[in-house]
Design an enzyme around this catalytic site. Structure first.
Site, PDB file in Angstrom:
ATOM      1  N   VAL A 146       0.879  -1.161   0.000  1.00  0.00           N
ATOM      2  CA  VAL A 146       0.000   0.000   0.000  1.00  0.00           C
ATOM      3  C   VAL A 146       0.917   1.211   0.000  1.00  0.00           C
ATOM      4  O   VAL A 146       1.707   1.400   0.926  1.00  0.00           O
ATOM      5  CB  VAL A 146      -0.917   0.019   1.241  1.00  0.00           C
ATOM      6  CG1 VAL A 146      -1.782   1.269   1.231  1.00  0.00           C
ATOM      7  CG2 VAL A 146      -1.760  -1.244   1.291  1.00  0.00           C
ATOM      8  N   ASN A 174      -8.124   2.466   8.918  1.00  0.00           N
ATOM      9  CA  ASN A 174      -8.822   2.971  10.114  1.00  0.00           C
ATOM     10  C   ASN A 174      -7.875   3.204  11.291  1.00  0.00           C
ATOM     11  O   ASN A 174      -8.320   3.533  12.397  1.00  0.00           O
ATOM     12  CB  ASN A 174      -9.951   2.021  10.513  1.00  0.00           C
ATOM     13  CG  ASN A 174      -9.452   0.645  10.944  1.00  0.00           C
ATOM     14  OD1 ASN A 174      -8.250   0.427  11.120  1.00  0.00           O
ATOM     15  ND2 ASN A 174     -10.369  -0.298  11.103  1.00  0.00           N
ATOM     16  N   GLU A 216       2.011  -5.724  14.698  1.00  0.00           N
ATOM     17  CA  GLU A 216       1.565  -5.753  16.093  1.00  0.00           C
ATOM     18  C   GLU A 216       0.283  -6.558  16.243  1.00  0.00           C
ATOM     19  O   GLU A 216      -0.417  -6.831  15.271  1.00  0.00           O
ATOM     20  CB  GLU A 216       1.379  -4.322  16.598  1.00  0.00           C
ATOM     21  CG  GLU A 216       2.659  -3.487  16.522  1.00  0.00           C
ATOM     22  CD  GLU A 216       2.531  -2.103  17.136  1.00  0.00           C
ATOM     23  OE1 GLU A 216       1.712  -1.942  18.068  1.00  0.00           O
ATOM     24  OE2 GLU A 216       3.253  -1.187  16.691  1.00  0.00           O
ATOM     25  N   THR A 280       8.971   1.510  24.179  1.00  0.00           N
ATOM     26  CA  THR A 280       8.833   1.800  25.607  1.00  0.00           C
ATOM     27  C   THR A 280       8.040   3.091  25.819  1.00  0.00           C
ATOM     28  O   THR A 280       8.555   4.100  26.320  1.00  0.00           O
ATOM     29  CB  THR A 280      10.222   1.884  26.256  1.00  0.00           C
ATOM     30  OG1 THR A 280      11.130   2.529  25.351  1.00  0.00           O
ATOM     31  CG2 THR A 280      10.752   0.511  26.582  1.00  0.00           C
ATOM     32  N   TYR A 281       6.771   3.030  25.435  1.00  0.00           N
ATOM     33  CA  TYR A 281       5.860   4.152  25.621  1.00  0.00           C
ATOM     34  C   TYR A 281       4.424   3.647  25.583  1.00  0.00           C
ATOM     35  O   TYR A 281       4.181   2.467  25.320  1.00  0.00           O
ATOM     36  CB  TYR A 281       6.069   5.230  24.555  1.00  0.00           C
ATOM     37  CG  TYR A 281       6.397   4.721  23.170  1.00  0.00           C
ATOM     38  CD1 TYR A 281       5.423   4.217  22.335  1.00  0.00           C
ATOM     39  CD2 TYR A 281       7.709   4.754  22.697  1.00  0.00           C
ATOM     40  CE1 TYR A 281       5.722   3.748  21.066  1.00  0.00           C
ATOM     41  CE2 TYR A 281       8.019   4.286  21.432  1.00  0.00           C
ATOM     42  CZ  TYR A 281       7.029   3.786  20.618  1.00  0.00           C
ATOM     43  OH  TYR A 281       7.337   3.318  19.360  1.00  0.00           O
ATOM     44  N   GLU A 282       3.501   4.542  25.869  1.00  0.00           N
ATOM     45  CA  GLU A 282       2.064   4.250  25.883  1.00  0.00           C
ATOM     46  C   GLU A 282       1.595   3.482  27.114  1.00  0.00           C
ATOM     47  O   GLU A 282       0.631   2.729  27.051  1.00  0.00           O
ATOM     48  CB  GLU A 282       1.595   3.537  24.608  1.00  0.00           C
ATOM     49  CG  GLU A 282       1.543   4.432  23.376  1.00  0.00           C
ATOM     50  CD  GLU A 282       0.394   5.447  23.405  1.00  0.00           C
ATOM     51  OE1 GLU A 282      -0.752   5.092  23.079  1.00  0.00           O
ATOM     52  OE2 GLU A 282       0.671   6.615  23.768  1.00  0.00           O
TER      53      GLU A 282
END
Length: 426
Positions: A146, A174, A216, A280-282
């Site tokens: 894509v 989305n 993911e 290493t976030y969120e």
């Protein structure tokens, strides 16, 4: 360097006088607006020039860099008011050299959407070893890509000598990562050569230096096949001088449950890829309770586990470049935090008269405020929190750091990079 915490009654000009530095440079270095308003508790980073130069008519960054035995990129890093551009006027005062305390030489990179503004991009690129335009998607049944409108980003990257990595993900239109697309591709190795050929052709057409893979929410059933896919791409691309980076969910143990974690086998992916990004976030996120985005103890737990499975010299630390404005009380399934930049957070604190506090455990600035009868808690990043993260690089022997993402203003982040990091240019 001094990280000064603003007290009641202090102004930008009184702080500049206290340390004997230019108030205008102090303002631009810290992303403070022209009105120079400060919040109580705000961190203001004070750097001390060692050598300066007053621009004469006809001089350019190239001629000045040559005269002082430095580089144009270093001049751009030292003078954030230039915003990454050679736009000199006679009488401008340039910092040729700041006092610094470098931690070592590291690779630094960041992610950007195609719609990033020119100003944000040119300000960041002098500090970037790598740029990752976000993102190429996959048609798993066909092995096709894509496309991504990345030409402008790639042109800028070439102009600054920053290498571009092609970001490949299972993200859908989305905005969600597709478990179904990842599963379909991984289940059909016969399609992998077609996808690899399409990736390589795009790399040659657009001068990408490597591939950054980010699949993911794969689940445990795809863990081994995902590592096989990454190894296949690495083996294929290595013959053409291209390297492969793979993103890792922030695990703290091998058997950590959850579809986000189970598809990423640290040991297998560590063997399969040239380098790996620890995301290493969120911890604090849009739909979650009020938390720092990247609390330092949580980052450490991920690192402590990761280095038992992966050579730390392969690991990039993921650093967040944003914060969240949470509403209180938190209601699961209903509350939705708004993301914001460091500048937006500080400007908000100034507007509502909030005092900025600092969590010494999480290493994160925060503040509370009430508006229209609703209480809020804001977590964000500043010079203190970025410094705490950069100090992890030598402590754990890491390869470098990658920023998610470059889409928000944070001059203090660039300031900390310039002070602490000798940036490797490949």
């Amino acid at each position: 360097m001094v990280l000064h915490i603003v007290e009641a009654g202090q102004t930008l000009y009184s702080i500049a006088r206290q340390y004997g530095v230019s108030p205008e440079r102090l303002r631009t270095n810290n992303g403070i607006g022209p009105e120079a308003q400060l919040a109580v508790g705000q961190c203001v980073a004070v750097l001390f020039p060692q050598v300066t130069h007053v621009v004469r008519p006809g001089e350019t960054l190239y001629s000045i860099a040559d005269a002082y035995g430095t580089t144009v990129l270093q001049l751009l890093r030292n003078n954030l008011f230039l915003n990454g551009r050679d736009l000199l006027l006679p009488g401008m005062v340039l910092v040729i050299r700041y006092e610094r305390d470098p931690l070592g030489t590291y690779r630094i990179g960041g992610y950007a959407y195609p719609f990033i503004s020119d100003d944000l991009l040119t300000a960041a690129l002098p500090f970037m070893t790598y740029l990752m335009p976000f993102t190429y998607g996959i048609n798993p049944e066909e092995g096709t890509l894509v496309p991504l409108d990345d030409e402008r980003l790639l042109l800028y990257a070439r102009n600054y000598g920053t290498k571009a990595y092609m970001h490949l993900s299972t993200l859908t239109e989305n905005g969600n990562f597709s478990t179904e697309a990842g599963t379909a591709l991984l289940a059909d190795p016969a399609i992998w050569p077609t996808l690899a050929d399409n990736i390589l052709q795009t790399m040659y057409d657009k001068n990408y230096a490597g591939l950054d893979i980010d699949f993911e929410f794969l689940g445990a059933e795809n863990a081994e096949r995902y590592a096989e896919f990454v190894a296949y791409m690495r083996n294929f691309l290595s013959g053409y001088g291209k390297q492969v980076i793979v993103a890792l969910a922030p695990k703290t143990r091998a058997d950590q449950p959850g579809v986000h974690y189970e598809g990423h086998d640290y040991r297998l992916l560590g063997e399969a890829a040239d380098a790996l990004l620890l995301m290493t976030y969120e911890w604090g996120y849009t739909y979650g309770p009020p938390l720092p985005v990247s609390p330092l103890p949580s980052m450490r737990r991920v690192l402590d586990y990761a280095v038992t499975e992966i050579d730390p010299s392969k690991l990039f630390l993921g650093i967040s470049n944003y914060g969240y404005d949470f509403t209180l009380p938190y209601v699961a399934g209903e509350s939705r935090a708004q993301s914001l930049s460091t500048k937006e957070a500080v400007d908000l604190a100034v507007r509502v008269g909030a005092e900025i506090q600092y969590d010494e455990t999480a290493m994160a600035p925060f503040f509370f405020y009430t508006e229209a009868g609703v209480q809020h808690q804001v977590y964000f990043e500043d010079a203190r929190s970025i410094r705490a993260k950069l100090l992890l690089l030598p402590e754990y022997g890491l390869r470098g750091a990658l920023y998610w993402n470059l889409m928000r203003r944070n001059e203090q982040n660039l300031l900390m990079l310039n002070y602490y990091i000798d940036i490797l240019r490949e």
